[in-house]
Design an enzyme around this catalytic site. Structure first.
Site, PDB file in Angstrom:
ATOM      1  N   ALA A 146      89.475  28.579  37.286  1.00  0.00           N
ATOM      2  CA  ALA A 146      90.845  28.695  36.781  1.00  0.00           C
ATOM      3  C   ALA A 146      91.007  29.862  35.811  1.00  0.00           C
ATOM      4  O   ALA A 146      92.011  30.572  35.841  1.00  0.00           O
ATOM      5  CB  ALA A 146      91.270  27.387  36.110  1.00  0.00           C
ATOM      6  N   GLU A 147      90.023  30.086  34.942  1.00  0.00           N
ATOM      7  CA  GLU A 147      90.129  31.157  33.948  1.00  0.00           C
ATOM      8  C   GLU A 147      88.771  31.825  33.735  1.00  0.00           C
ATOM      9  O   GLU A 147      87.735  31.144  33.710  1.00  0.00           O
ATOM     10  CB  GLU A 147      90.590  30.618  32.591  1.00  0.00           C
ATOM     11  CG  GLU A 147      91.892  29.832  32.625  1.00  0.00           C
ATOM     12  CD  GLU A 147      93.128  30.699  32.529  1.00  0.00           C
ATOM     13  OE1 GLU A 147      92.975  31.916  32.310  1.00  0.00           O
ATOM     14  OE2 GLU A 147      94.238  30.140  32.664  1.00  0.00           O
ATOM     15  N   THR A 148      88.811  33.133  33.559  1.00  0.00           N
ATOM     16  CA  THR A 148      87.655  33.881  33.073  1.00  0.00           C
ATOM     17  C   THR A 148      88.042  34.517  31.748  1.00  0.00           C
ATOM     18  O   THR A 148      89.081  35.174  31.639  1.00  0.00           O
ATOM     19  CB  THR A 148      87.221  34.971  34.066  1.00  0.00           C
ATOM     20  OG1 THR A 148      86.770  34.347  35.280  1.00  0.00           O
ATOM     21  CG2 THR A 148      86.085  35.806  33.500  1.00  0.00           C
TER      22      THR A 148
END
Length: 262
Positions: free
Chosen positions: A45-47
């Site tokens: 979902a997020e880096t």
């Protein structure tokens, strides 16, 4: 270019729980298009990318599609990476972000995220959202995200989203929160993001910037326990502090490795 890459499960004390985020330390910023490609390749979902500037750590968050203005679980993951893997010396970390300076305190194995409060206001439900969900809410509110309130936790568990219809919504960079009073906690929630590679986010810290003040007012208490009832389950300890909220949780390292850019 060889870079370090850490994958952390946030808002959980068990591997394969909570919300996975990748963390990439940098000495200098890469071009935005390269960071976006890395985020897409990571397929979570997020880096989070960060640059240590001494007194503060400059932090940015990318989904596989866009740069986000705020992300709780990737901030927690970055803090866990700094403290448990990279031996960062301070227990108070100040992140410089698109949402201003964010402070995280580390006490034992808990991370306390000091985030802005985003009290939602009463709103109308767009027809596209109405058509895309199988159970209609009792109340509708909005801040960055739409916040849909239901009567029971079972309703939240049973919500299904018609993705084809849902993806017609343009909420960049927001999403849709569904929430109800919890059976074994103060409140539960789920979070859906239109036009995203990951439709349902497992645990969404930034959504609690609205959930905390909302439920604090509704339940008349400033200390709350929340569960995001996705398949992976996330547990959040919450505090309402006027124009700020504090979201705390644990994290677990999943993998440590490297990546190579062009």
């Amino acid at each position: 270019m060889k870079l370090e890459l850490y994958q952390i499960d946030a808002f959980t004390d068990k591997t394969f729980g909570g919300n996975p985020a990748c963390v990439v330390p940098l000495k200098d910023w890469l071009p935005d298009e390269i960071m976006l490609k890395i985020a897409k390749e990571n397929a979570v979902a997020e880096t989070a990318f960060f640059v240590d500037k001494g007194d503060k750590i400059h932090l940015r968050w990318f989904t596989p599609e866009i740069e986000m203005d705020l992300c709780g679980h990737a901030t927690l993951a970055t803090t866990h990476c700094l403290k448990s893997i990279l031996n960062y010396p301070n227990d108070k970390i100040i992140f410089e972000t698109l949402s201003g300076d964010l402070t995280v305190l580390v006490e034992n194995d808990l991370y306390y995220l000091d985030f802005p409060s985003r009290m939602p206001i009463a709103s109308e439900l767009p027809e596209t959202i109405k058509k895309s969900i199988n159970i209609q809410p009792k109340e509708i509110y909005k801040s960055r995200d739409y916040l849909l309130v239901y009567d029971t936790e079972q309703e939240i568990e049973n919500i299904k989203v018609d993705r084809q219809t849902f993806d017609k919504i343009n909420l960049d960079p927001g999403g849709v929160i569904v929430t109800a009073k919890g059976e074994n906690c103060d409140f539960v929630s789920r979070f859906f993001t239109p036009q995203a590679s990951i439709l349902e986010d497992p645990v969404t810290g930034s959504a609690h910037c609205s959930l905390i003040p909302f439920w604090s007012s509704r339940l008349e208490k400033n200390e709350l326990n929340a569960i995001q009832i996705s398949d992976r389950i996330g547990k959040l300890h919450c505090q309402n502090r006027k124009d700020r909220v504090v979201i705390s949780g644990k994290a677990k390292t999943y993998s440590i490795g490297n990546l190579w850019t062009e």
